[in-house]
Design a protein around this motif. Structure first.
Motif, PDB file in Angstrom:
ATOM      1  N   GLU A  76       0.916  -1.236  -0.075  1.00 28.02           N
ATOM      2  CA  GLU A  76      -0.083  -0.006   0.086  1.00 28.02           C
ATOM      3  C   GLU A  76       0.715   1.168   0.111  1.00 28.02           C
ATOM      4  O   GLU A  76       0.556   2.305  -0.797  1.00 28.02           O
ATOM      5  CB  GLU A  76      -0.891   0.133   1.461  1.00 28.02           C
ATOM      6  CG  GLU A  76      -1.761  -1.108   1.420  1.00 28.02           C
ATOM      7  CD  GLU A  76      -3.085  -0.827   0.769  1.00 28.02           C
ATOM      8  OE1 GLU A  76      -3.464   0.350   0.220  1.00 28.02           O
ATOM      9  OE2 GLU A  76      -4.109  -1.757   0.787  1.00 28.02           O
ATOM     10  N   GLY A  80       1.352   3.738  -3.313  1.00 31.47           N
ATOM     11  CA  GLY A  80       0.644   4.972  -2.832  1.00 31.47           C
ATOM     12  C   GLY A  80      -0.846   4.839  -2.577  1.00 31.47           C
ATOM     13  O   GLY A  80      -1.712   5.820  -2.258  1.00 31.47           O
ATOM     14  N   ILE A  82      -2.174   3.971  -0.032  1.00 29.54           N
ATOM     15  CA  ILE A  82      -2.352   3.947   1.394  1.00 29.54           C
ATOM     16  C   ILE A  82      -2.933   5.432   1.721  1.00 29.54           C
ATOM     17  O   ILE A  82      -3.790   5.510   2.580  1.00 29.54           O
ATOM     18  CB  ILE A  82      -1.127   4.037   2.312  1.00 29.54           C
ATOM     19  CG1 ILE A  82      -1.363   3.965   3.638  1.00 29.54           C
ATOM     20  CG2 ILE A  82       0.030   4.998   1.641  1.00 29.54           C
ATOM     21  CD1 ILE A  82      -0.077   3.533   4.504  1.00 29.54           C
ATOM     22  N   GLU A  83      -2.403   6.402   0.668  1.00 26.78           N
ATOM     23  CA  GLU A  83      -3.116   7.677   0.666  1.00 26.78           C
ATOM     24  C   GLU A  83      -4.830   7.716   0.701  1.00 26.78           C
ATOM     25  O   GLU A  83      -5.369   8.416   1.443  1.00 26.78           O
ATOM     26  CB  GLU A  83      -2.446   8.494  -0.418  1.00 26.78           C
ATOM     27  CG  GLU A  83      -2.575  10.222   0.052  1.00 26.78           C
ATOM     28  CD  GLU A  83      -1.644  10.886  -0.891  1.00 26.78           C
ATOM     29  OE1 GLU A  83      -0.678  10.237  -1.556  1.00 26.78           O
ATOM     30  OE2 GLU A  83      -1.913  12.159  -0.835  1.00 26.78           O
ATOM     31  N   LEU A  85      -6.569   5.051   0.905  1.00 29.00           N
ATOM     32  CA  LEU A  85      -6.947   4.200   2.135  1.00 29.00           C
ATOM     33  C   LEU A  85      -7.332   5.129   3.407  1.00 29.00           C
ATOM     34  O   LEU A  85      -8.344   4.888   4.010  1.00 29.00           O
ATOM     35  CB  LEU A  85      -6.155   3.052   2.140  1.00 29.00           C
ATOM     36  CG  LEU A  85      -6.815   1.687   2.865  1.00 29.00           C
ATOM     37  CD1 LEU A  85      -8.062   1.030   2.182  1.00 29.00           C
ATOM     38  CD2 LEU A  85      -5.632   0.534   3.061  1.00 29.00           C
ATOM     39  N   MET A  86      -6.461   5.751   3.620  1.00 31.84           N
ATOM     40  CA  MET A  86      -6.235   6.382   4.778  1.00 31.84           C
ATOM     41  C   MET A  86      -6.955   7.742   4.746  1.00 31.84           C
ATOM     42  O   MET A  86      -7.005   8.551   5.777  1.00 31.84           O
ATOM     43  CB  MET A  86      -5.018   6.838   5.393  1.00 31.84           C
ATOM     44  CG  MET A  86      -4.324   5.206   5.602  1.00 31.84           C
ATOM     45  SD  MET A  86      -3.061   5.343   6.596  1.00 31.84           S
ATOM     46  CE  MET A  86      -3.638   5.326   8.135  1.00 31.84           C
ATOM     47  N   LYS A 242       2.853   7.500   8.161  1.00 34.21           N
ATOM     48  CA  LYS A 242       1.857   7.513   6.841  1.00 34.21           C
ATOM     49  C   LYS A 242       2.707   7.633   5.672  1.00 34.21           C
ATOM     50  O   LYS A 242       2.610   6.940   4.796  1.00 34.21           O
ATOM     51  CB  LYS A 242       0.705   8.329   7.120  1.00 34.21           C
ATOM     52  CG  LYS A 242      -0.414   7.632   8.083  1.00 34.21           C
ATOM     53  CD  LYS A 242      -1.447   8.710   8.027  1.00 34.21           C
ATOM     54  CE  LYS A 242      -1.914   9.141   9.590  1.00 34.21           C
ATOM     55  NZ  LYS A 242      -2.783   9.905   9.566  1.00 34.21           N
ATOM     56  N   ALA A 243       3.008   8.908   5.482  1.00 35.31           N
ATOM     57  CA  ALA A 243       3.430   9.740   4.276  1.00 35.31           C
ATOM     58  C   ALA A 243       5.152   9.125   3.991  1.00 35.31           C
ATOM     59  O   ALA A 243       5.363   9.003   2.756  1.00 35.31           O
ATOM     60  CB  ALA A 243       3.616  11.005   4.166  1.00 35.31           C
TER      61      ALA A 243
END
Lengths: 244, 319
Positions: A76, A80, A82-83, A85-86, A242-243
């Motif tokens: 994820e 990318g 994850i961005e 998703l979150m 996160k980032a």
């Protein structure tokens, strides 16, 4: 709750869209069978039980669980997604649990595929089915605990290879804690109490006690609390990293 | 709808966003400009709740992003700069997932997806895995994902990047269409887009706002604003030249022989008013036919460069 179901469902289905899932299932079923018959001497023991089958499960998991858990967050992060998703209206805890339950259910499928073993021993003799059921539970629990550790490690990195290697090392260490080899190594160096502490964290010991058919609440609690700690750690790692 | 108060974000010792304050009301489309690394993406990520600010406060639809992130995310549609989706899913199953994760189910979900699919023209690729799509379609899936729950706030990080001119046009039309009941922030490098879509332009550099005005006002800051080029037959060159130089409003910047038969005048106004009409009149009086005439609108690029650091450094260097 509904969001958790949605997340779990997506993750679970996604396993089957990649070859990883099918390879995992094939390897798990065939290796667990092979080890039982060859290394475990299933027939030579002359007993209708699945001891020789379950004995090898932790060792299979040590290699196979990291292969599942490595994708969880590292992928994820790398791609990318994850961005996206979150920024969905769900909590990080829900995301972590969703992925965890999906992976756990997937391992559950792998275990279900070994049911012919159970049928076979029942055909060959009169095994204690209670013990076998307990052993399946123990196997499922230890898999879940390894997954939680793998999930936490996967959340720390972008690289699946790093996630795999580190998770494998962690699983080996956790399995070995409390094994005779490690105890002997440390017996002169540290006190009795520290060794006891090591042993109490040894996965193998809790696993074996369950597969003997002893339903000790402490063993259950051990696996459940161990998983919870690592899942919670995953949430913390994700919120902070996160980032990057 | 979106309020940023003194928002700062640091990555280690690097300050990406530096005490930024602004607010975007409903119905406004804010064009967010700045060079790479100016802090646009970081700001957008903070508004959408992906990153938390190091200090300062962000409020979206009345909810504090840090205290109530889930509620904020419910009201935001966010299209990340790298709008990657799950490559192994089909467009439809991906949109289904997003809609469900956003709490839309059954007929509500189907209607929402149907609407967004027709708005963004995705119907041709609904059953294709996302990894097989072209870049333009992938961006559109990213946009669809941000719009499916009809959010009150839209945060789009370079939505038209990598699209062909037709697709860009479609997206611009769509955004203008969405504008009236939403607060929208769009980051972009393409300055014409700000003119085309936005009601307000904010230029940031090194994490700070350096300019905040309407796109039109930005244009007026450009040196080339209101320059008129006029093409006439080469036979009338001298007549036209005298006519122009006699008029106090008009200044001649350049006279260029375009082809053997034509000549191009570049003219600029003395004051701030438009000189197009004056030029037409002047030529008309002399009976000179105008072959072509165009008015330069000024380039946001020039304003942009003038206000952001890379160019400042270059200027300093030259001096």
């Amino acid at each position: 709750m509904k969001a958790l179901t949605v997340l779990t469902k997506r993750e679970f289905i996604s396993y089957f869209t990649t070859p990883v899932a099918w390879i995992f299932l094939m390897i798990f079923v065939s290796l667990s069978g092979l080890l039982t018959f060859y290394a475990g001497d299933f027939f030579g023991r002359g007993q209708a039980d699945l001891q020789s089958f379950f004995l090898f499960h932790p060792w299979l998991y040590v290699f196979l669980i990291p292969a599942i858990s490595m994708r969880m967050w590292a992928e994820e992060r790398r791609s990318g997604t994850i961005e996206m998703l979150m920024t969905l209206p769900v909590s990080t805890t829900q995301l972590v649990l969703g992925k965890f339950f999906a992976a756990w259910a997937f391992v559950g499928i792998a275990l279900l595929l070994t049911l012919p073993m159970w049928i076979t021993v029942n055909y060959l003799g009169n095994p204690d089915n209670g013990i076998i059921f307990m052993s399946y539970l123990a196997s499922f629990l230890i898999a879940g605990t390894f997954l939680s550790v793998g999930s936490c490690i996967s959340a720390c990195t972008k690289s699946q290879v790093v996630a795999f290697t580190c998770a494998m090392m962690a699983c080996i260490l956790l399995t070995f804690l409390g094994s005779d080899a490690l105890i002997n190594l440390f017996s002169g160096v540290v006190t009795e109490k520290v060794i006891k502490l090591f042993q109490s964290f040894g996965f193998l010991i809790h696993f074996l006690s369950l597969t003997r058919g002893v339903l000790d609440v402490r063993d259950l609690l051990f696996f459940i609390s161990f998983s919870s700690v690592f899942l919670f750690a995953t949430v913390i790692v994700l919120d902070h990293k996160k980032a990057v | 709808m979106i309020i940023l108060e003194n928002v700062t974000r640091k990555f280690g010792s690097f300050t990406a966003v530096d005490h930024l304050s602004m607010s975007v009301p409903k119905g406004q489309v804010l064009g967010f400009l700045g060079p790479n690394g100016a802090g646009k993406t970081t700001t957008m990520r903070m508004i959408s709740g992906f990153l938390t600010p190091s200090s300062g406060k962000i409020t979206v639809c009345g909810y504090n992003v840090e205290e109530n992130p889930v509620e904020v995310k419910r009201h935001i549609g966010y299209m990340p700069e790298v709008a990657s989706s799950y490559n192994d899913m089909t467009v439809l199953s991906f949109l289904n997932f997003i809609a469900e994760a956003r709490g839309l189910f059954a007929s509500v979900k189907e209607k929402a997806i149907e609407k967004v699919v027709s708005e963004i023209s995705l119907s041709n690729v609904l059953y294709q895995p996302i990894e097989t799509l072209s870049k333009g379609y992938k961006r559109r899936v990213g946009l669809a994902q941000a719009l499916v729950h009809d959010p009150a706030v839209l945060i789009l990080d370079e939505p038209t990047e990598g699209l062909d001119p037709n697709q860009k046009h479609e997206i611009r039309t769509l955004i203008r269409h969405l504008q009236k009941d939403k607060a929208i922030i769009i980051s972009t490098h393409v300055l014409e887009e700000v003119e085309a879509m936005c009601s307000r332009a904010v230029i940031i550099d090194k994490g700070k706002i350096v300019l905040d005005d309407t796109p039109r006002a930005l244009l007026n800051l450009s040196g080339r604003h209101q320059i008129v080029s006029v093409l006439i037959s080469a036979n009338h060159k001298d007549t036209a030249e005298t006519a122009f130089s006699e008029d106090p409003k008009i200044n001649i910047a350049d006279v260029k022989q375009e082809t053997e038969q034509t000549v191009l005048f570049t003219l600029y106004p003395t004051g701030k008013e438009s000189i197009a009409a004056t030029i037409v009149d002047a030529l008309h009086q002399k009976d000179i036919e105008i072959l072509d005439l165009f008015i330069e609108k000024g380039r946001l690029e020039e304003v942009f460069y003038a206000y952001t650091s890379a160019d400042k450094e270059m200027k300093d260097h030259k001096e």
